[in-house]
Design a protein around this motif. Structure first.
Motif, PDB file in Angstrom:
ATOM      1  N   ARG A 201      -4.325   9.635   0.871  1.00 54.73           N
ATOM      2  CA  ARG A 201      -4.780   8.444   1.173  1.00 54.73           C
ATOM      3  C   ARG A 201      -4.583   8.366   2.828  1.00 54.73           C
ATOM      4  NH1 ARG A 201      -1.558   4.028  -1.590  1.00 54.73           N
ATOM      5  NH2 ARG A 201       0.436   5.194  -0.618  1.00 54.73           N
ATOM      6  N   VAL A 202      -5.267   6.961   3.472  1.00 55.05           N
ATOM      7  CA  VAL A 202      -5.142   6.788   4.880  1.00 55.05           C
ATOM      8  C   VAL A 202      -4.841   5.336   5.286  1.00 55.05           C
ATOM      9  CG1 VAL A 202      -6.673   6.810   6.986  1.00 55.05           C
ATOM     10  CG2 VAL A 202      -7.029   8.602   5.184  1.00 55.05           C
ATOM     11  N   VAL A 203      -3.972   5.426   6.359  1.00 55.29           N
ATOM     12  CA  VAL A 203      -3.831   4.118   6.963  1.00 55.29           C
ATOM     13  C   VAL A 203      -4.611   4.308   8.282  1.00 55.29           C
ATOM     14  CG1 VAL A 203      -1.971   2.793   8.121  1.00 55.29           C
ATOM     15  CG2 VAL A 203      -1.553   3.743   6.135  1.00 55.29           C
ATOM     16  N   LEU A 204      -5.499   3.438   8.514  1.00 51.94           N
ATOM     17  CA  LEU A 204      -6.229   3.477   9.890  1.00 51.94           C
ATOM     18  C   LEU A 204      -5.984   2.472  10.659  1.00 51.94           C
ATOM     19  CD1 LEU A 204      -8.779   4.591  11.178  1.00 51.94           C
ATOM     20  CD2 LEU A 204     -10.153   3.033   9.957  1.00 51.94           C
ATOM     21  N   GLN A 205      -5.410   2.466  11.685  1.00 58.57           N
ATOM     22  CA  GLN A 205      -5.058   1.644  13.015  1.00 58.57           C
ATOM     23  C   GLN A 205      -6.323   1.505  13.575  1.00 58.57           C
ATOM     24  OE1 GLN A 205      -1.924   2.319  15.712  1.00 58.57           O
ATOM     25  NE2 GLN A 205      -1.358   0.024  15.833  1.00 58.57           N
ATOM     26  N   ARG A 206      -6.755   0.183  13.692  1.00 56.73           N
ATOM     27  CA  ARG A 206      -8.129   0.015  14.414  1.00 56.73           C
ATOM     28  C   ARG A 206      -7.850   0.179  16.052  1.00 56.73           C
ATOM     29  NH1 ARG A 206      -6.861  -4.755  11.106  1.00 56.73           N
ATOM     30  NH2 ARG A 206      -8.134  -4.762   9.303  1.00 56.73           N
ATOM     31  N   GLY A 207      -6.848  -0.081  16.597  1.00 55.03           N
ATOM     32  CA  GLY A 207      -6.822   0.201  17.967  1.00 55.03           C
ATOM     33  C   GLY A 207      -7.781  -0.552  18.841  1.00 55.03           C
ATOM     34  N   TRP A 208      -7.949  -0.091  20.034  1.00 57.87           N
ATOM     35  CA  TRP A 208      -8.918  -0.782  21.251  1.00 57.87           C
ATOM     36  C   TRP A 208     -10.350  -0.334  20.601  1.00 57.87           C
ATOM     37  CZ3 TRP A 208      -7.124  -0.303  26.974  1.00 57.87           C
ATOM     38  CH2 TRP A 208      -5.840  -0.801  26.942  1.00 57.87           C
ATOM     39  N   ALA A 209     -10.541   0.592  20.017  1.00 55.82           N
ATOM     40  CA  ALA A 209     -11.975   1.088  19.474  1.00 55.82           C
ATOM     41  C   ALA A 209     -12.332   0.255  18.583  1.00 55.82           C
ATOM     42  CB  ALA A 209     -11.934   2.447  19.110  1.00 55.82           C
TER      43      ALA A 209
ATOM     44  N   PHE B  35       0.756  -1.000  -0.134  1.00 51.34           N
ATOM     45  CA  PHE B  35       0.039  -0.109   0.231  1.00 51.34           C
ATOM     46  C   PHE B  35       0.859   1.304   0.044  1.00 51.34           C
ATOM     47  CE2 PHE B  35      -1.994   3.431   2.325  1.00 51.34           C
ATOM     48  CZ  PHE B  35      -3.429   3.441   1.844  1.00 51.34           C
ATOM     49  N   LEU B  36       1.890   1.262   0.903  1.00 59.96           N
ATOM     50  CA  LEU B  36       2.764   2.400   0.974  1.00 59.96           C
ATOM     51  C   LEU B  36       3.595   2.534  -0.425  1.00 59.96           C
ATOM     52  CD1 LEU B  36       4.141   1.917   4.513  1.00 59.96           C
ATOM     53  CD2 LEU B  36       2.592   3.640   3.912  1.00 59.96           C
ATOM     54  N   ASP B  37       3.940   1.692  -0.940  1.00 60.12           N
ATOM     55  CA  ASP B  37       4.634   1.834  -2.412  1.00 60.12           C
ATOM     56  C   ASP B  37       3.846   2.079  -3.436  1.00 60.12           C
ATOM     57  OD1 ASP B  37       7.133   1.125  -1.146  1.00 60.12           O
ATOM     58  OD2 ASP B  37       7.026  -1.116  -1.353  1.00 60.12           O
ATOM     59  N   ASP B  38       2.657   2.069  -3.199  1.00 60.36           N
ATOM     60  CA  ASP B  38       1.502   2.282  -4.649  1.00 60.36           C
ATOM     61  C   ASP B  38       0.882   3.487  -4.654  1.00 60.36           C
ATOM     62  OD1 ASP B  38       0.313   1.156  -6.806  1.00 60.36           O
ATOM     63  OD2 ASP B  38      -1.624   0.903  -5.699  1.00 60.36           O
TER      64      ASP B  38
ATOM     65  N   ASP C 181     -14.513  -0.271   1.013  1.00 61.81           N
ATOM     66  CA  ASP C 181     -13.205  -0.994   0.490  1.00 61.81           C
ATOM     67  C   ASP C 181     -12.454  -0.435  -0.594  1.00 61.81           C
ATOM     68  OD1 ASP C 181     -14.964  -1.443  -1.478  1.00 61.81           O
ATOM     69  OD2 ASP C 181     -15.202  -3.598  -1.465  1.00 61.81           O
ATOM     70  N   ALA C 182     -12.473   1.216  -0.615  1.00 64.00           N
ATOM     71  CA  ALA C 182     -11.657   1.745  -1.532  1.00 64.00           C
ATOM     72  C   ALA C 182     -10.450   1.570  -1.618  1.00 64.00           C
ATOM     73  CB  ALA C 182     -12.023   3.355  -1.831  1.00 64.00           C
ATOM     74  N   LEU C 183      -9.586   1.700  -2.622  1.00 66.48           N
ATOM     75  CA  LEU C 183      -8.066   1.316  -2.623  1.00 66.48           C
ATOM     76  C   LEU C 183      -7.213   2.458  -1.946  1.00 66.48           C
ATOM     77  CD1 LEU C 183      -7.673  -0.199  -6.145  1.00 66.48           C
ATOM     78  CD2 LEU C 183      -8.059  -1.339  -3.934  1.00 66.48           C
ATOM     79  N   ASP C 184      -7.796   3.581  -1.779  1.00 65.05           N
ATOM     80  CA  ASP C 184      -7.181   4.551  -1.020  1.00 65.05           C
ATOM     81  C   ASP C 184      -6.878   4.830   0.363  1.00 65.05           C
ATOM     82  OD1 ASP C 184      -9.750   5.281  -0.265  1.00 65.05           O
ATOM     83  OD2 ASP C 184      -9.572   7.334  -0.842  1.00 65.05           O
ATOM     84  N   CYS C 185      -7.354   3.554   1.009  1.00 63.55           N
ATOM     85  CA  CYS C 185      -7.283   3.337   2.485  1.00 63.55           C
ATOM     86  C   CYS C 185      -7.068   1.920   2.763  1.00 63.55           C
ATOM     87  CB  CYS C 185      -8.646   3.692   3.086  1.00 63.55           C
ATOM     88  SG  CYS C 185      -9.028   5.663   2.804  1.00 63.55           S
TER      89      CYS C 185
END
Length: 297
Positions: free
Chosen positions: A170-178, A135-138, A185-189
């Motif tokens: 674009r976004v990297v979302l960390q799920r975490g405790w929440a 994802f980061l490379d793309d 399901d878009a490819l930008d996240c």
């Protein structure tokens, strides 16, 4: 014995019972009583810095958070043959607490004698997952969004993604405790779990987080602008420090405007990153070695 966190009611008593030296270490300056700053946020109330007299009065108002446990603490101390404690807060913090925070990012306001070791960081060499690497490379560097152990507002993840998309990020979302999840399901996240923040943060455009001591320091060391969404305790302090240094913003929510403002602080963030110390854990370890067999404070 080294204790961190204000709920270390038993650690000093155990140290006393075995004749070990005791050190209390704080990861944030404003969690240590001082006339030079207000105490941390408790139960939704965010104290505001005032005069030295006003700050001390606010610290005294929070003393009951410790006093309520005094009877239980003294009952357990009696079992160990130790004298009772009258002031639980001062008992926990000791006579010479350490500040395990970076002196640029979170300096001791002083004056007053205090050992500031720098933040306790380790060199995290865990690899990123193949999926995240791909994802980061793309594409262009994404915005990281994560709240760690905080639950956050139900729409926090959706709002962050929408804000990033509005300015083409674009976004990297960390799920975490929440348990945060993406709305589509878009490819930008991409949604991820536990991750090596040191490796990831260096490859982002900006870092959005709740303002924990470790995450704030890691983000600062990565040289990326950050947006702090404080919820409780020391997180409001870290948000104010990020603002003070001009390396990010403190906000109640992520908007496209706030995110765009933060992205324009990249140069300042890189300058501060060059000043963040990485030897705090070593400094603390070496100092502990010099304590030898000294009796507890």
């Amino acid at each position: 014995m080294v204790a961190g966190g204000a709920l270390q009611h038993a650690t000093r008593s155990v140290a006393e019972s075995i004749g070990a030296h005791y050190v209390y270490a704080s990861f944030c300056a404003n969690t240590l009583p001082s006339p030079h700053h207000a105490p941390p946020a408790m139960l939704g109330r965010v104290p505001v810095n005032g005069t030295p007299e006003e700050n001390l009065a606010q610290w005294d108002q929070q003393r009951h958070y410790f006093t309520s446990s005094r009877d239980t603490l003294n009952a357990e101390r009696a079992k160990l043959g130790l004298d009772p404690v009258e002031d639980v807060r001062d008992h926990i913090f000791g006579d010479a607490p350490w500040l395990a925070a970076d002196p640029v990012l979170g300096p001791w306001p002083g004056p007053g004698e205090l050992v500031q070791t720098g933040a306790w960081l380790t060199d995290d060499r865990r690899p990123l997952s193949r999926e995240l690497e791909a994802f980061l490379d793309d594409g262009t560097p994404p915005v990281y969004f994560g709240l760690g152990s905080m639950r956050g507002a139900p729409d926090a993840a959706r709002e962050a993604v929408e804000a990033a998309r509005r300015i083409g990020k674009r976004v990297v979302l960390q799920r975490g405790w929440a348990g945060l999840e993406l709305a589509d399901d878009a490819l930008d996240c991409i949604a991820i779990g536990e991750v090596n923040q040191q490796a990831l943060f260096r490859r982002t455009a900006a870092i959005v987080h709740r303002g924990g001591a470790g995450t704030t320091t890691t983000a600062a060391a990565a040289g990326r602008p950050q947006i702090v969404l404080p919820h409780m305790y020391d997180q409001h302090y870290w948000g104010s420090q990020v603002e003070r240094l001009g390396i990010g913003r403190s906000a109640k929510a992520v908007t496209a405007e706030v995110l765009d403002e933060a992205l324009h602080l990249s140069e300042q963030a890189e300058e501060v990153a060059a000043k963040v110390r990485t030897d705090g854990a070593r400094v603390a370890a070496e100092r502990l070695m010099t304590l030898g067999v000294n009796r507890p404070n």
